[in-house]
Design a protein around this motif. Structure first.
Motif, mmCIF file in Angstrom:
data_model
loop_
_atom_site.group_PDB
_atom_site.id
_atom_site.type_symbol
_atom_site.label_atom_id
_atom_site.label_comp_id
_atom_site.label_asym_id
_atom_site.label_seq_id
_atom_site.Cartn_x
_atom_site.Cartn_y
_atom_site.Cartn_z
ATOM 1 N N LEU A 51 0.877 -1.170 0.093
ATOM 2 C CA LEU A 51 -0.091 -0.067 0.201
ATOM 3 C C LEU A 51 0.925 1.069 0.148
ATOM 4 C CD1 LEU A 51 -2.701 -0.902 2.697
ATOM 5 C CD2 LEU A 51 -3.047 -0.990 0.033
ATOM 6 N N PHE A 52 2.083 1.190 0.677
ATOM 7 C CA PHE A 52 2.909 2.334 0.864
ATOM 8 C C PHE A 52 3.603 2.683 -0.768
ATOM 9 C CE2 PHE A 52 6.840 4.445 1.361
ATOM 10 C CZ PHE A 52 6.490 5.485 2.404
ATOM 11 N N THR A 53 3.525 1.618 -1.173
ATOM 12 C CA THR A 53 4.372 1.648 -2.475
ATOM 13 C C THR A 53 3.403 2.323 -3.463
ATOM 14 O OG1 THR A 53 5.901 -0.298 -2.213
ATOM 15 C CG2 THR A 53 5.642 0.171 -4.588
ATOM 16 N N LEU A 54 2.284 1.601 -3.471
ATOM 17 C CA LEU A 54 1.203 2.265 -4.417
ATOM 18 C C LEU A 54 0.931 3.877 -4.228
ATOM 19 C CD1 LEU A 54 -1.468 -0.657 -4.578
ATOM 20 C CD2 LEU A 54 0.275 -0.155 -6.005
ATOM 21 N N ALA A 55 0.805 4.082 -2.983
ATOM 22 C CA ALA A 55 0.686 5.424 -2.508
ATOM 23 C C ALA A 55 1.666 6.447 -2.973
ATOM 24 C CB ALA A 55 0.370 5.696 -1.066
ATOM 25 N N GLY A 56 2.854 5.917 -2.601
ATOM 26 C CA GLY A 56 4.074 6.879 -2.541
ATOM 27 C C GLY A 56 4.364 6.893 -4.305
ATOM 28 N N ASN A 57 4.432 5.801 -5.209
ATOM 29 C CA ASN A 57 4.621 6.047 -6.622
ATOM 30 C C ASN A 57 3.621 6.738 -7.137
ATOM 31 O OD1 ASN A 57 7.041 4.732 -7.199
ATOM 32 N ND2 ASN A 57 6.161 2.968 -5.874
ATOM 33 N N ALA A 58 2.132 6.417 -6.772
ATOM 34 C CA ALA A 58 1.208 7.384 -7.503
ATOM 35 C C ALA A 58 1.309 8.969 -7.166
ATOM 36 C CB ALA A 58 -0.136 6.890 -6.896
ATOM 37 N N LEU A 59 1.738 9.064 -5.908
ATOM 38 C CA LEU A 59 1.769 10.800 -5.588
ATOM 39 C C LEU A 59 3.160 11.207 -6.183
ATOM 40 C CD1 LEU A 59 1.362 12.747 -3.594
ATOM 41 C CD2 LEU A 59 3.066 12.129 -1.936
ATOM 42 N N VAL A 60 4.043 10.384 -6.654
ATOM 43 C CA VAL A 60 5.178 10.955 -7.467
ATOM 44 C C VAL A 60 4.622 11.182 -8.833
ATOM 45 C CG1 VAL A 60 7.466 10.444 -8.577
ATOM 46 C CG2 VAL A 60 6.954 9.982 -6.289
ATOM 47 N N ILE A 61 4.031 10.391 -9.517
ATOM 48 C CA ILE A 61 3.435 10.582 -10.632
ATOM 49 C C ILE A 61 2.279 11.741 -10.995
ATOM 50 C CG2 ILE A 61 1.797 9.486 -12.355
ATOM 51 C CD1 ILE A 61 2.787 6.789 -11.465
ATOM 52 N N ILE A 62 1.677 11.934 -9.709
ATOM 53 C CA ILE A 62 0.938 12.865 -9.780
ATOM 54 C C ILE A 62 1.434 14.555 -9.841
ATOM 55 C CG2 ILE A 62 -1.216 14.154 -8.559
ATOM 56 C CD1 ILE A 62 -1.993 11.279 -7.888
ATOM 57 N N VAL A 63 2.507 14.460 -8.835
ATOM 58 C CA VAL A 63 2.872 15.715 -8.409
ATOM 59 C C VAL A 63 3.685 16.200 -9.617
ATOM 60 C CG1 VAL A 63 5.146 16.724 -7.394
ATOM 61 C CG2 VAL A 63 3.285 15.529 -6.041
ATOM 62 N N ILE A 64 4.433 15.185 -10.521
ATOM 63 C CA ILE A 64 5.258 15.348 -11.620
ATOM 64 C C ILE A 64 4.400 15.723 -12.896
ATOM 65 C CG2 ILE A 64 6.663 14.446 -13.348
ATOM 66 C CD1 ILE A 64 8.203 12.505 -11.208
ATOM 67 N N ARG A 65 3.290 15.226 -12.748
ATOM 68 C CA ARG A 65 2.375 15.496 -13.920
ATOM 69 C C ARG A 65 1.527 16.995 -13.762
ATOM 70 N NH1 ARG A 65 -0.553 17.148 -17.096
ATOM 71 N NH2 ARG A 65 -2.266 16.215 -18.254
ATOM 72 N N VAL A 66 1.277 17.295 -12.512
ATOM 73 C CA VAL A 66 0.863 18.775 -12.679
ATOM 74 C C VAL A 66 1.725 19.997 -12.042
ATOM 75 C CG1 VAL A 66 -1.264 17.445 -11.561
ATOM 76 C CG2 VAL A 66 0.394 18.422 -10.105
ATOM 77 N N ASP A 67 3.040 19.553 -11.685
ATOM 78 C CA ASP A 67 3.758 20.652 -11.385
ATOM 79 C C ASP A 67 4.788 21.131 -12.541
ATOM 80 O OD1 ASP A 67 6.403 22.200 -10.378
ATOM 81 O OD2 ASP A 67 5.238 21.554 -8.335
ATOM 82 N N CYS A 68 4.240 22.373 -12.885
ATOM 83 C CA CYS A 68 5.056 22.737 -14.248
ATOM 84 C C CYS A 68 6.539 23.090 -13.988
ATOM 85 C CB CYS A 68 4.463 24.354 -14.556
ATOM 86 S SG CYS A 68 4.918 25.864 -13.222
#
Length: 313
Positions: free
Chosen positions: A36-53
């Motif tokens: 669960l930590f892996t899913l949450a951590g990696n998903a957060l990285v993807i989202i942050v990279i996706r939305v941060d210009c």
């Protein structure tokens, strides 16, 4: 099954990491938390990279792909183990084992290529800054990722086909917690010399050669960084490269131990411990390493925390 595969084994039984019920219960909780930590951590990285210009550079494009890959990799290897631990069922069908091994190999190979391309990206950014924007265009980065996936899927198909065309007449107990190549090969009741040779060749091409290229890239990066002035420039270069080097060391160090032996051998408990590191620990630690050791990622996470709605445009 084909005429070349006279298998009578219809399913495999996992020995797992322990035969003690209490230990299995503890392991099921620990690995569920890790998953669960892996899913949450990696998903957060993807989202942050996706939305941060400010994170739209090739380095973070590769990092987002690595995070997606880690989600796929740990899901392929750990989900079956968690089901087995929670349901007390230790079996997997013959075809299910083939599918699991195919995707596990493909994801692992893709990670080897991706880590190699990330090292090349850092080499160009630090040692060839004037050529960086010309050479590392978004189109080139996309082609690199596509090449990683395509070559890995095809390579895994070759290895998987060779292994599961072998006859499996019994025993059917895998000394592992998922369908790992050495564990499955040990159960084949035929000469596996050709298959072992093919696996060794692929290991050289996909694991060892990229690893040597990564080491070479970082040797040149280290030489260039030590010549940089002032000190804060060195610090920034080490910050962006150090995280990747830690990931490479963790993943490659354990993978090479497992796959660079050309001779199939009876799996031992040590092999299962080694496998835990590159199938569970590495995907879990990757987002933590990049978040804590990378200043840009830390700043992006702070911006996301200060503006919660920014994660969901």
């Amino acid at each position: 099954m084909g005429s070349q595969n006279q298998s009578v084994v219809t399913e495999f039984i996992f020995e797992g990491l322990s035969s003690q019920p209490r230990t299995e219960t503890v392991l099921s909780i620990v690995f569920l938390v890790f998953y669960l930590f892996t899913l949450a951590g990696n998903a957060l990285v993807i989202i942050v990279i996706r939305v941060d210009c400010q994170l739209q550079s090739p380095m973070y494009f590769f990092l987002a792909n690595l995070s997606f890959l880690d989600i796929c990799y740990i899901s392929c290897n750990v989900s079956q183990m968690l089901v087995n631990l929670l349901t007390k069922k230790r079996t997997i069908s013959f075809s299910g084992c083939a599918v699991q091994m195919y995707f596990s190999l493909a994801f692992g190979m893709t990670e080897c290529f991706l880590l190699g391309f990330m090292a090349y990206d850092r080499y160009l950014a630090i040692c060839q800054p004037l050529l960086y924007t010309t050479l590392m265009t978004r189109r080139v980065c996309i082609h690199m990722v596509l090449a990683s996936w395509t070559s890995s899927l095809l390579s895994s198909m070759v290895i998987n086909t060779l292994i599961f065309r072998l006859p499996f007449c019994g025993p059917d107990t895998l000394n592992h917690y998922f369908c790992e190549v050495p564990a499955v090969l040990a159960l084949a009741c035929a000469d596996t010399a050709l298959t072992e040779l093919v696996i060794f060749i692929f290991s050289i091409l996909i694991v060892f050669i990229p690893f040597l290229l990564i080491i070479t890239s970082y040797a040149r990066i280290l030489s260039a960084v030590l010549k940089m002035q002032p000190a804060h420039v060195q610090s920034k270069a080490f910050s962006t490269s150090g995280s990747h080097l830690m990931v490479v060391t963790l993943f490659y160090g354990t993978a090479i131990c497992m796959y660079m032996n050309p001779k199939a051998r009876t799996p031992h408990d040590r092999d299962k411990v080694v496998a835990v590191f590159y199938t569970i620990v590495a995907p879990m630690l990757n987002p933590l390493i990049y978040s804590l050791r990378n200043k840009d990622m830390k700043c992006a996470l702070r911006r996301a925390m200060n503006r919660p709605t920014s994660l969901f445009p």
